[in-house]
Every structure is written in C-alpha cells, then in structure tokens.
Design a protein around this motif. Structure first.
Motif, short mmCIF file in Angstrom:
data_model
loop_
_atom_site.label_atom_id
_atom_site.label_comp_id
_atom_site.label_asym_id
_atom_site.label_seq_id
_atom_site.Cartn_x
_atom_site.Cartn_y
_atom_site.Cartn_z
N LEU A 125 0.70 -0.94 0.01
CA LEU A 125 -0.17 0.09 -0.04
C LEU A 125 0.79 1.22 -0.28
N ARG A 126 1.99 1.53 0.88
CA ARG A 126 2.76 2.20 1.01
C ARG A 126 3.39 2.94 -0.50
N GLN A 127 4.20 1.66 -1.81
CA GLN A 127 4.42 1.76 -2.56
C GLN A 127 3.41 1.97 -3.46
N GLN A 128 2.24 1.61 -3.88
CA GLN A 128 1.23 2.30 -4.35
C GLN A 128 1.00 3.59 -4.13
N LEU A 129 0.74 3.91 -2.96
CA LEU A 129 1.05 5.31 -2.70
C LEU A 129 1.59 6.54 -3.33
N HIS A 130 2.78 5.54 -2.66
CA HIS A 130 3.79 6.38 -3.46
C HIS A 130 3.94 7.32 -5.23
N THR A 134 3.41 10.73 -6.93
CA THR A 134 4.40 11.28 -7.55
C THR A 134 3.99 11.19 -9.15
N THR A 135 2.93 10.96 -10.18
CA THR A 135 2.63 10.97 -11.13
C THR A 135 2.24 12.79 -10.76
N VAL A 136 2.66 13.34 -12.23
CA VAL A 136 1.78 14.96 -12.40
C VAL A 136 0.82 14.31 -12.80
N VAL A 137 -0.28 15.34 -12.62
CA VAL A 137 -1.49 15.73 -13.75
C VAL A 137 -1.42 17.12 -13.91
#
Length: 149
Positions: A125-130, A134-137
């Motif tokens: 879950l932490r990796q998914q949240l990270h 980091t994805t720029v919208v």
C-alpha cells in the motif's frame, strides 16, 4: 527344626530379642531407621534390631508379619512413597506446562504469520501510494474567450 505346638513360633527367640525385632520393624515401616538406610529388607531388619541374621530367622512369627506387611504395602518406605508422589505430581505439572507452552508457541507462530502478512500488505500500500503521488497531473486550463491577434 519344627516350631512348638499350636504354630506359635515366637518362643524360638527371647522376649528381649522379639521386642528388639518388633521395634526395629516398626521403625523401618514408619520410615524412622536408626542404624540402617531405611530400605525395607530383612538385612536392614536384623541390623536395625542389632541381632544376627540367624537369630532373626528363628523369629518366624515376626518374619511372617514382615512378609505379610510387605506383600500388602510393598517395599516402599514412607519417605520413598512421598518422594514417588512428589515425582508423579511434578511429572503431571510438567506435562501440563509443556502442553501450555506448545499451545502458546502455536499462537505465537500464527501471530507471527499474521503480522508478516500485514507488514507485506502495508508495504504494498505504501508503494502504491508513493507511485500515485509522483504522477503529475496537468490541469486543463479553463477556456475563455480568445483574444485576438
């Protein structure tokens, strides 16, 4: 050698010897030896009474009482019986504690497995949240009237 008429073999030893043998027998059977290690043997009986083995062997009535008592109660002294009871109790308690330890060890293994699964789920879950942060919208600009050239 045959005993006196009527089966009373007591008369083959003196009253003093008979009393000494009876006192020795009582001490041994009650677990209070004075001159021996307390084991219930004929050797200890004559040594406890401070008579010879031959003299003890002439006390047929006392020996038959001795044999009858050992046949009925066994050769364990009161101290040995107490020790054996203590050992049996300790073995029972050890078995119970061993079972408790096994049960708790199994619970600990189950808790360890559950904690490890939760840890791995938490890491995922932490990796998914990270990755999501980091994805720029890029926001779309609102459209308004165009201003000319």
């Amino acid at each position: 050698m045959t005993g006196p008429a009527g089966g009373n073999f007591e008369d083959q030893v003196s009253p003093k010897t008979a009393a000494a043998l009876r006192a020795a027998m009582t001490r041994l059977l009650e677990g209070r030896p004075q001159r021996t290690d307390g084991r219930l043997t004929k050797e200890n009986l004559y040594k406890e009474a401070q008579v010879s083995r031959a003299t003890m062997n002439r006390a047929k009535a006392i020996l038959s009482e001795w044999d009858a008592h050992l046949a009925a109660h066994g050769k364990t002294t009161p101290g040995e019986a107490k020790r054996d009871a203590t050992i049996a109790d300790l073995k029972k308690r050890l078995t119970k504690k061993t079972q408790e330890c096994t049960f708790l060890e199994n619970k600990l293994k189950a808790a360890h497995t559950a904690i490890a699964a939760l840890f791995h789920d938490n890491e995922a879950l932490r990796q998914q949240l990270h990755q999501d942060t980091t994805t720029v919208v890029t926001p779309i600009r609102p459209r308004g009237p165009r201003q000319g050239p």
